[in-house]
Write a protein that holds these residues in place. Structure first.
Motif, mmCIF file in Angstrom:
data_model
loop_
_atom_site.group_PDB
_atom_site.id
_atom_site.type_symbol
_atom_site.label_atom_id
_atom_site.label_comp_id
_atom_site.label_asym_id
_atom_site.label_seq_id
_atom_site.Cartn_x
_atom_site.Cartn_y
_atom_site.Cartn_z
ATOM 1 N N CYS A 82 35.592 6.468 4.759
ATOM 2 C CA CYS A 82 34.631 5.435 4.887
ATOM 3 C C CYS A 82 34.847 4.042 4.852
ATOM 4 N N LEU A 121 36.214 3.607 8.472
ATOM 5 C CA LEU A 121 35.008 3.351 9.527
ATOM 6 C C LEU A 121 34.487 2.123 9.023
ATOM 7 N N THR A 161 24.863 4.332 3.759
ATOM 8 C CA THR A 161 25.395 4.848 5.048
ATOM 9 C C THR A 161 24.477 5.831 5.599
ATOM 10 N N VAL A 187 27.637 7.934 7.727
ATOM 11 C CA VAL A 187 28.549 8.942 7.405
ATOM 12 C C VAL A 187 27.915 9.414 5.913
ATOM 13 N N GLU A 237 33.516 20.229 11.780
ATOM 14 C CA GLU A 237 34.309 19.012 11.407
ATOM 15 C C GLU A 237 35.846 18.829 11.579
ATOM 16 N N TRP A 242 36.559 15.381 13.872
ATOM 17 C CA TRP A 242 37.350 14.146 13.476
ATOM 18 C C TRP A 242 38.637 14.059 14.192
#
Ligand code: ASP
Length: 325
Positions: A166, A169, A223, A247, A309, A313
């Motif tokens: 996070c 990001l 978020t 997220v 996932e 990612w």
């Protein structure tokens, strides 16, 4: 004498046939769930709630052991090499997927070393700061971070942690690298945020909601696409000017690869009982989230999530080019 012995042997083998196998009597002793982060943090909070409900269902203690460090990969490694008997489990989050790319060398094979029990919960993140940090909203925080990029410190739970993801990001959304400070979990990171030793953190609502409500830290954004019922005054990242920064952090329960299928099935059934437990639902609601739906507390649901996932990612992390090793 021979006949008596034969009769005895036949009776013994009949008794053995009638005796339930290990899988049928599981669990015969306490189970340990390894949390790959320090005590007092969000993964720990979720795990203790689920462990309590599973313990009632299984009729055995379900203990929680914290093995923090290296963004969750130390604890995951511990479980990967544990006996596959159902007595040592792992409760990990999205970091299970991101660390598969972030670490070019891991002590375990993410997709090969675990059996899947089921999904547990999906938790929103919040961008928070120490109480006396100057900016009062997200736009001001972005400005402040850009102007003080060499001194603004961002706490996280190590590379591979949700807080790391996070934070990355956030830094990439504002195109400004900041100074990161790694902890063994965001439990101890929160202690330092409260003490003013670190400036900001991006962490799950399961760790931040009570502090935000109590006014002990500043909240800049959630978020999620919508505001949260428990934090109605906290704007979303989109409202605060960072529209792409959404997220949420999913969690799953794993067993070491090779655990007997009957044992995995029993654990999965017990997880589903926990997911529908009133206390678990109520406590998670207070913390801005909810248990996964019962039908997702299954091996197939967790397997599909983890695989999806890792694929999701991988290109993002590779494009960022920031590896842990
Ligand atoms: N959830 C935190 C993170 O990944 C770690 C923790 O649970 O302590 O950043």
């Amino acid at each position: 004498m021979k006949t008596i012995w034969k009769t005895f042997a036949a009776a013994a083998s009949l008794m053995m046939l009638a005796a339930p196998s290990g899988a049928q009597t599981f669990p015969e002793r306490s189970i340990t769930i390894i949390v790959p982060f320090a005590a007092g943090g969000p993964t720990d909070t979720v795990t203790r709630l689920v462990a309590e409900a599973m313990s009632k269902d299984l009729g055995q203690q379900v203990l929680v052991e914290n093995v923090g460090g290296a963004g969750g990969t130390l604890g995951a490694g511990r479980v990967a090499s544990a006996d596959p008997d159902g007595y040592t489990l792992l409760l990990h989050h999205i970091g299970m997927a991101t660390s598969a790319t972030l670490y070019r060398k891991l002590a375990y094979d993410t997709l090969g070393a675990f059996d899947y029990v089921g999904l547990v919960t999906e938790v929103p993140m919040t961008i928070v700061g120490r109480k006396d940090l100057e900016p009062n909203d997200l736009a001001a925080l972005v400005e402040y971070a850009k102007a003080n990029q060499d001194s603004v410190t961002v706490a996280n739970a190590g590379i591979g942690a949700a807080s790391h993801l996070c934070g990355m990001l956030f830094m990439s959304a504002i195109e400004t690298p900041l100074v990161t400070v790694p902890y063994k979990g965001t439990g101890p990171a929160m202690t330092d945020l409260l003490g003013g030793q670190v400036d900001i953190m991006c962490d799950q609502t399961t760790n931040t909601t009570k502090q935000i409500q109590g006014g002990t830290i500043k909240a800049y954004a959630v978020t999620t696409p919508e505001r949260l019922e428990v934090l109605p005054d906290v704007p979303t990242t989109a409202e605060g000017g960072l529209p792409g920064m959404e997220v949420s952090i999913w969690h799953g329960l794993y067993a070491p690869k090779g655990t007997p299928p009957e044992v995995v099935d029993r654990l999965s059934k017990s997880l589903q009982v926990a997911l529908t437990d009133e206390n678990v639902g109520a406590r998670l609601a207070e913390l801005g989230t909810a248990p996964s739906p019962q039908e997702d507390g299954t091996p197939d649901a967790l397997k599909a999530k983890l695989e999806g996932e890792i694929t999701r990612w991988k290109p993002i992390i590779e494009a960022a080019g920031q590896y842990a090793d």
